[in-house]
Design a protein around this motif. Structure first.
Motif, PDB file in Angstrom:
ATOM      1  N   TYR A  58       5.965  43.076 -18.013  1.00 53.56           N
ATOM      2  CA  TYR A  58       4.973  44.091 -18.538  1.00 53.56           C
ATOM      3  C   TYR A  58       5.310  45.622 -18.212  1.00 53.56           C
ATOM      4  CZ  TYR A  58       0.500  45.674 -20.174  1.00 53.56           C
ATOM      5  OH  TYR A  58      -0.591  46.302 -21.012  1.00 53.56           O
ATOM      6  N   LEU A  59       5.547  46.054 -17.181  1.00 56.93           N
ATOM      7  CA  LEU A  59       5.945  47.426 -16.902  1.00 56.93           C
ATOM      8  C   LEU A  59       7.168  47.743 -17.791  1.00 56.93           C
ATOM      9  CD1 LEU A  59       4.549  47.547 -13.419  1.00 56.93           C
ATOM     10  CD2 LEU A  59       3.696  48.944 -15.001  1.00 56.93           C
ATOM     11  N   HIS A 101       6.546  48.274 -21.179  1.00 60.66           N
ATOM     12  CA  HIS A 101       5.924  49.536 -21.609  1.00 60.66           C
ATOM     13  C   HIS A 101       6.546  50.670 -21.065  1.00 60.66           C
ATOM     14  CE1 HIS A 101       2.961  46.568 -22.361  1.00 60.66           C
ATOM     15  NE2 HIS A 101       2.347  47.147 -22.998  1.00 60.66           N
ATOM     16  N   GLN A 124       5.464  54.457 -21.550  1.00 59.76           N
ATOM     17  CA  GLN A 124       3.956  54.527 -21.632  1.00 59.76           C
ATOM     18  C   GLN A 124       3.295  54.302 -20.278  1.00 59.76           C
ATOM     19  OE1 GLN A 124       3.479  51.338 -24.351  1.00 59.76           O
ATOM     20  NE2 GLN A 124       4.214  52.379 -26.029  1.00 59.76           N
ATOM     21  N   VAL A 162       0.991  52.932 -17.628  1.00 63.66           N
ATOM     22  CA  VAL A 162       0.395  51.659 -17.218  1.00 63.66           C
ATOM     23  C   VAL A 162      -0.219  51.621 -15.951  1.00 63.66           C
ATOM     24  CG1 VAL A 162       1.065  49.102 -16.862  1.00 63.66           C
ATOM     25  CG2 VAL A 162       2.361  50.507 -18.275  1.00 63.66           C
ATOM     26  N   TYR A 163      -1.648  51.262 -16.045  1.00 63.35           N
ATOM     27  CA  TYR A 163      -2.445  51.346 -14.824  1.00 63.35           C
ATOM     28  C   TYR A 163      -2.764  49.957 -14.421  1.00 63.35           C
ATOM     29  CZ  TYR A 163      -2.675  55.977 -16.887  1.00 63.35           C
ATOM     30  OH  TYR A 163      -2.145  57.173 -17.185  1.00 63.35           O
ATOM     31  N   ASP A 175      -4.576  48.011 -16.953  1.00 65.12           N
ATOM     32  CA  ASP A 175      -4.076  47.190 -18.290  1.00 65.12           C
ATOM     33  C   ASP A 175      -3.538  46.013 -18.074  1.00 65.12           C
ATOM     34  OD1 ASP A 175      -4.190  49.620 -19.658  1.00 65.12           O
ATOM     35  OD2 ASP A 175      -2.540  50.839 -18.592  1.00 65.12           O
ATOM     36  N   LEU A 176      -3.125  45.733 -16.543  1.00 61.40           N
ATOM     37  CA  LEU A 176      -2.756  44.399 -15.940  1.00 61.40           C
ATOM     38  C   LEU A 176      -3.791  43.405 -15.923  1.00 61.40           C
ATOM     39  CD1 LEU A 176      -0.347  45.676 -13.328  1.00 61.40           C
ATOM     40  CD2 LEU A 176       0.596  44.910 -15.623  1.00 61.40           C
ATOM     41  N   ARG A 202      -0.871  55.923 -11.840  1.00 62.29           N
ATOM     42  CA  ARG A 202      -0.067  55.270 -13.111  1.00 62.29           C
ATOM     43  C   ARG A 202       0.969  54.402 -11.949  1.00 62.29           C
ATOM     44  NH1 ARG A 202       4.802  55.773 -15.935  1.00 62.29           N
ATOM     45  NH2 ARG A 202       5.910  57.149 -14.724  1.00 62.29           N
TER      46      ARG A 202
END
Length: 145
Positions: A40-41, A44, A47, A49-50, A53-54, A91
């Motif tokens: 996922y990271l 992205h 961008q 990702v926090y 978001d997960l 982040r």
């Protein structure tokens, strides 16, 4: 003796267990969720990702995400970078160690995906995703709950 009917929930759980077994049995270190977080990271890249978001993407609780991320940070796969203007927000960023392992992890995930969908036509896959989206929508808590 009463015949047991198939249940959507039990079938999905069985499939989930089989996917876990396949991904956890690969040579690349890390659990299935760690591999999915890294994917996922990576997807992205560039961008921010926090953790939230997960949590949203994988429909998991804050405590679950936090535990997995703590292990990943400990193992050198991720770093939490402070965000200017909000000391509470961090982040998530991949480390060089994670980048080295990503190609192998992605191959593991692709292999399991291909194995899981063998024999399915494009139309079958489209129908499967549509039905799974409906099941997920039915089970996703609304904002009011």
């Amino acid at each position: 003796m009463k015949r047991l009917e198939k249940s959507v929930c039990s079938e999905i759980k069985c499939i989930s267990n089989l996917i876990h077994q396949e991904l956890n049995g690969t040579t690349c270190r890390g659990t299935m969720m760690q591999k999915m977080f890294l994917g996922y990271l990576d997807a992205h890249d560039g961008q921010p990702v926090y953790q939230k978001d997960l949590e949203s993407a994988f429909h998991i609780r804050r405590s679950t995400a936090s535990g997995i991320l703590q292990i990943m940070v400990r193992d050198g796969l991720l770093v939490r970078e402070p965000v200017e203007g909000d000391a509470r927000l961090k982040r998530l960023a991949l480390t060089p160690i994670a980048m080295e392992q990503l190609a192998e992890m992605q191959q593991d995930i692709l292999h399991v995906e291909q194995k899981a969908t063998a024999g399915l036509s494009a139309a079958d896959r489209k129908t499967l995703f549509s039905l799974l989206d409906k099941v997920m929508a039915n089970l996703t808590p609304s904002k009011e709950e």
